[in-house]
Design a protein around this motif. Structure first.
Motif, mmCIF file in Angstrom:
data_model
loop_
_atom_site.group_PDB
_atom_site.id
_atom_site.type_symbol
_atom_site.label_atom_id
_atom_site.label_comp_id
_atom_site.label_asym_id
_atom_site.label_seq_id
_atom_site.Cartn_x
_atom_site.Cartn_y
_atom_site.Cartn_z
ATOM 1 N N LEU A 217 0.840 -1.200 0.000
ATOM 2 C CA LEU A 217 0.000 0.000 0.000
ATOM 3 C C LEU A 217 0.875 1.250 0.000
ATOM 4 C CD1 LEU A 217 -2.819 1.236 0.134
ATOM 5 C CD2 LEU A 217 -2.676 1.069 2.633
ATOM 6 N N LYS A 218 1.974 1.207 0.732
ATOM 7 C CA LYS A 218 2.914 2.332 0.791
ATOM 8 C C LYS A 218 3.459 2.638 -0.610
ATOM 9 C CE LYS A 218 7.343 3.326 2.945
ATOM 10 N NZ LYS A 218 8.386 2.846 3.821
ATOM 11 N N TYR A 219 3.808 1.597 -1.361
ATOM 12 C CA TYR A 219 4.307 1.753 -2.733
ATOM 13 C C TYR A 219 3.239 2.377 -3.630
ATOM 14 C CZ TYR A 219 5.932 0.413 -7.391
ATOM 15 O OH TYR A 219 6.318 0.418 -8.698
ATOM 16 N N ILE B 58 0.559 4.195 -2.801
ATOM 17 C CA ILE B 58 0.312 5.589 -2.421
ATOM 18 C C ILE B 58 1.459 6.468 -2.924
ATOM 19 C CG2 ILE B 58 0.146 7.194 -0.475
ATOM 20 C CD1 ILE B 58 -1.351 4.944 1.041
ATOM 21 N N GLY B 59 2.680 5.996 -2.776
ATOM 22 C CA GLY B 59 3.836 6.747 -3.263
ATOM 23 C C GLY B 59 3.783 6.981 -4.762
ATOM 24 N N MET B 60 3.456 5.939 -5.517
ATOM 25 C CA MET B 60 3.353 6.085 -6.973
ATOM 26 C C MET B 60 2.205 7.032 -7.338
ATOM 27 S SD MET B 60 5.858 4.542 -8.302
ATOM 28 C CE MET B 60 5.462 4.317 -10.017
ATOM 29 N N GLY B 61 1.101 6.963 -6.600
ATOM 30 C CA GLY B 61 -0.021 7.880 -6.828
ATOM 31 C C GLY B 61 0.384 9.325 -6.588
ATOM 32 N N LEU B 62 1.147 9.569 -5.523
ATOM 33 C CA LEU B 62 1.621 10.930 -5.231
ATOM 34 C C LEU B 62 2.595 11.418 -6.305
ATOM 35 C CD1 LEU B 62 2.113 10.785 -1.356
ATOM 36 C CD2 LEU B 62 0.416 12.120 -2.621
ATOM 37 N N ILE B 63 3.454 10.530 -6.788
ATOM 38 C CA ILE B 63 4.380 10.910 -7.858
ATOM 39 C C ILE B 63 3.600 11.287 -9.113
ATOM 40 C CG2 ILE B 63 6.130 10.014 -9.452
ATOM 41 C CD1 ILE B 63 7.241 8.393 -7.058
ATOM 42 N N PHE B 64 2.614 10.466 -9.472
ATOM 43 C CA PHE B 64 1.787 10.751 -10.646
ATOM 44 C C PHE B 64 1.044 12.074 -10.466
ATOM 45 C CE2 PHE B 64 -2.292 10.433 -12.902
ATOM 46 C CZ PHE B 64 -1.812 10.366 -14.195
ATOM 47 N N PHE B 65 0.455 12.283 -9.289
ATOM 48 C CA PHE B 65 -0.274 13.532 -9.040
ATOM 49 C C PHE B 65 0.672 14.728 -9.076
ATOM 50 C CE2 PHE B 65 -2.334 16.742 -6.329
ATOM 51 C CZ PHE B 65 -3.496 16.906 -7.067
ATOM 52 N N GLY B 66 1.879 14.559 -8.582
ATOM 53 C CA GLY B 66 2.857 15.638 -8.632
ATOM 54 C C GLY B 66 3.217 16.018 -10.059
ATOM 55 N N MET B 67 3.221 15.018 -10.963
ATOM 56 C CA MET B 67 3.563 15.304 -12.352
ATOM 57 C C MET B 67 2.416 15.987 -13.091
ATOM 58 S SD MET B 67 6.147 12.158 -13.371
ATOM 59 C CE MET B 67 4.961 11.162 -14.109
ATOM 60 N N ILE B 68 1.172 15.695 -12.719
ATOM 61 C CA ILE B 68 0.045 16.319 -13.417
ATOM 62 C C ILE B 68 -0.539 17.503 -12.658
ATOM 63 C CG2 ILE B 68 -0.555 14.174 -14.608
ATOM 64 C CD1 ILE B 68 -2.980 13.998 -12.678
ATOM 65 N N GLY C 287 8.167 9.907 -3.637
ATOM 66 C CA GLY C 287 9.455 9.229 -3.729
ATOM 67 C C GLY C 287 9.852 8.584 -2.418
ATOM 68 N N ALA C 288 9.563 9.284 -1.323
ATOM 69 C CA ALA C 288 9.891 8.736 -0.010
ATOM 70 C C ALA C 288 9.056 7.486 0.281
ATOM 71 C CB ALA C 288 9.660 9.787 1.072
ATOM 72 N N LEU C 289 7.784 7.503 -0.116
ATOM 73 C CA LEU C 289 6.920 6.351 0.137
ATOM 74 C C LEU C 289 7.179 5.192 -0.829
ATOM 75 C CD1 LEU C 289 3.500 8.071 0.920
ATOM 76 C CD2 LEU C 289 4.936 6.770 2.489
ATOM 77 N N ALA C 290 7.386 5.497 -2.100
ATOM 78 C CA ALA C 290 7.521 4.447 -3.111
ATOM 79 C C ALA C 290 8.871 3.745 -3.036
ATOM 80 C CB ALA C 290 7.313 5.030 -4.504
ATOM 81 N N GLY C 291 9.902 4.459 -2.668
ATOM 82 C CA GLY C 291 11.208 3.843 -2.542
ATOM 83 C C GLY C 291 12.089 4.008 -3.766
#
Length: 155
Positions: free
Chosen positions: A7-9, A11-21, A59-63
């Motif tokens: 789940l941490k991964y 959420i991290g990937m979701g935040l990265i995607f949201f940060g890009m858009i 990035g911190a959450l996804a690793g």
């Protein structure tokens, strides 16, 4: 991380995607009919502070593995077709923006500010997409363009 992603991964990937858009949402703010101060604050956050905040948190959450995977996918070498499509998008975006500026300034094209914002924003997104499509070859060329290599003198 075996077959299932944590789940941490996710959420991290979701935040990265949201940060890009995230900057894309700034084009919607003028349609919310907020005060100028509130609109400016929200747009500034969506364009400057928000993306960085979401990318760092993601990035911190996804690793490290997720960041390496994203980097590898975004900056992999482009083939000839992908490079050509990216170059066409990038160059046409720049040229269309230049022409549009002069058409609007000379009142040849009468556009209101909201319409102009959407058009220019769309063109900018196409240009940025073109840059990403061109891959590492384009960035290597740009690096060489700004690197002093000296002048060869005939012997």
């Amino acid at each position: 991380m075996s077959g299932k992603k944590s789940l941490k991964y996710k959420i991290g990937m979701g935040l990265i995607f949201f940060g890009m858009i995230c900057p894309l949402f700034s084009f919607l703010v003028p349609f919310l009919n907020l005060s100028t101060t509130m609109s400016s604050t929200i747009i500034a956050f969506l364009m400057v502070g928000g993306p960085e905040l979401f990318l760092i948190a993601g990035g911190a959450l996804a690793g490290k593995e997720a960041l390496d995977s994203i980097k590898h996918r975004l900056f992999k070498p482009a083939g000839k077709t992908r490079y050509t499509i990216g170059m066409v998008l990038f160059i046409s975006g720049v040229l269309i923006n230049w022409v549009l500026i002069y058409l609007v300034l000379t009142d040849v094209v009468g556009l209101d500010h909201k319409s102009l914002l959407v058009i220019v924003g769309s063109i900018d997104i196409a240009s940025i997409t073109g840059l990403l499509l061109m891959g590492t070859e384009f960035f290597s060329k740009c690096k060489r363009l700004f690197t002093w290599e000296g002048i060869e003198t005939p012997k």
